[in-house]
Design a protein around this motif. Structure first.
Motif, mmCIF file in Angstrom:
data_model
loop_
_atom_site.group_PDB
_atom_site.id
_atom_site.type_symbol
_atom_site.label_atom_id
_atom_site.label_comp_id
_atom_site.label_asym_id
_atom_site.label_seq_id
_atom_site.Cartn_x
_atom_site.Cartn_y
_atom_site.Cartn_z
ATOM 1 N N THR A 4 4.614 8.209 -3.401
ATOM 2 C CA THR A 4 3.223 8.659 -3.525
ATOM 3 C C THR A 4 2.438 7.719 -4.429
ATOM 4 O O THR A 4 1.293 7.346 -4.136
ATOM 5 C CB THR A 4 3.161 10.091 -4.075
ATOM 6 N N GLU A 5 3.066 7.306 -5.548
ATOM 7 C CA GLU A 5 2.432 6.363 -6.463
ATOM 8 C C GLU A 5 2.130 5.030 -5.780
ATOM 9 O O GLU A 5 1.203 4.318 -6.176
ATOM 10 C CB GLU A 5 3.335 6.122 -7.676
ATOM 11 N N SER A 26 1.151 4.793 -2.713
ATOM 12 C CA SER A 26 0.248 5.121 -1.591
ATOM 13 C C SER A 26 0.971 5.032 -0.243
ATOM 14 O O SER A 26 0.445 4.528 0.740
ATOM 15 C CB SER A 26 -0.972 4.189 -1.587
ATOM 16 N N ARG A 27 2.206 5.529 -0.244
ATOM 17 C CA ARG A 27 2.984 5.543 0.984
ATOM 18 C C ARG A 27 3.421 6.965 1.309
ATOM 19 O O ARG A 27 3.404 7.856 0.464
ATOM 20 C CB ARG A 27 4.225 4.651 0.845
ATOM 21 N N SER A 31 1.725 3.504 5.393
ATOM 22 C CA SER A 31 0.911 3.042 4.281
ATOM 23 C C SER A 31 -0.436 3.748 4.345
ATOM 24 O O SER A 31 -1.198 3.581 5.313
ATOM 25 C CB SER A 31 0.700 1.523 4.351
ATOM 26 N N LEU A 32 -0.732 4.518 3.312
ATOM 27 C CA LEU A 32 -1.986 5.271 3.293
ATOM 28 C C LEU A 32 -3.181 4.392 2.975
ATOM 29 O O LEU A 32 -4.313 4.860 2.961
ATOM 30 C CB LEU A 32 -1.881 6.415 2.281
ATOM 31 N N ASN A 33 -2.926 3.119 2.724
ATOM 32 C CA ASN A 33 -4.023 2.173 2.495
ATOM 33 C C ASN A 33 -4.576 1.601 3.793
ATOM 34 O O ASN A 33 -5.587 0.896 3.776
ATOM 35 C CB ASN A 33 -3.537 1.015 1.607
#
Length: 275
Positions: free
Chosen positions: A238-239, A241-242, A263-265
């Motif tokens: 989570t840190e 951004s996955r 990848s939440l980016n």
């Protein structure tokens, strides 16, 4: 995790993990409350206190014969067994790990593994003496650390000392130095040593494994007999951004695997509001 965030996830009672590095600079403030859970207003939950933070890589090589080093954001702190028990009596966790030397991994020598066993034994003796004499901790459970790195003889020596002690359970420690790299350890590397350790431990007590094991490894460790894990793996991705998806077919162990990570980016996950 704050209480408000936890309530968004679940309203059920949880076992909350607290590490010494994360709270060692707060003890002056916590001392004015009846317990750490009152300090953070989460009295409805149980707590487990660990010596090291499973989400942070432990700095290696700073242990001494009568003390263990932990690292907070303000730097290194050196804890004797009595100093650690002073902290435990302030935090008042429901369960805690006795002070131990888990500073070993696959590359550690047999000599280093045996030192970890000896140092952890000395620390446990003091912790048990303080625990038994403490009115504050009369309803608190204490865990002993099974040390010895990847040396079977050292592990056996550790267990022979621990197995008849008045402990709630055992932490199978010293397999890694915590942090993100634990997720990359293969089950093949740890299977023999964990299986041998589990087979020697009393079956009626808790078996705990700390560290950011990926979910496939967790399932394999459950098969071997481990009861309790922490959630540092989910925190770490989570840190970063996955996120991940996990397929689990109970009819076939071979179908248990992690899907490609998300990848939440990536732009496709952006929430763009039109005016």
């Amino acid at each position: 995790m704050t209480k408000d965030v936890l309530k968004m996830l679940t309203t059920k009672q949880q076992l909350l993990s607290i590490s010494v590095p994360s709270i060692i600079t707060m003890t002056d403030a916590v001392e004015h409350f009846t317990s750490f859970t009152e300090f953070v207003n989460m009295q409805e939950h149980l707590t487990l206190l660990t010596v090291q933070d499973p989400a942070q890589t432990t700095n290696s090589g700073f242990q001494r014969s009568d003390s263990i080093a932990v690292w907070s954001r303000k730097g290194k702190h050196t804890l004797s067994a009595n100093g650690y028990m002073d902290l435990v009596e302030i935090i008042k966790p429901d369960i805690y790990l006795a002070l131990c030397d888990g500073d070993t991994d696959l590359k550690s020598t047999a000599k280093r593994a045996k030192k970890a066993v000896y140092r952890s034994r000395i620390c446990l003796e003091t912790c048990l003496d303080r625990h038994t004499a403490s009115e504050t901790l009369h309803s608190t459970g204490i865990l002993g650390a099974v040390e010895g790195g990847y040396n079977i003889d050292a592990r056996q020596t550790s267990i022979e000392y621990l197995k008849d002690k008045p402990l709630l359970g055992f932490v199978i420690d010293g397999l890694h130095r915590s942090g993100p790299e634990v997720a990359n350890i293969s089950f093949k590397e740890i299977k023999q040593i964990v299986e041998h350790t589990i087979n020697l431990l009393p079956k009626n007590k808790l078996r705990v494994s700390m560290g950011s094991w990926n979910p496939v490894i967790v399932l394999n460790l459950i098969e071997l007999g481990v009861d309790v894990f922490d959630s540092s793996y989910a925190y770490l991705i989570t840190e970063q951004s996955r996120a991940f998806t996990f397929s689990c077919d109970h009819s076939s162990k071979q179908n248990n695997h992690l899907e490609p990570e998300i990848s939440l980016n990536e732009k496709r996950y952006l929430n763009i509001k039109k005016k």
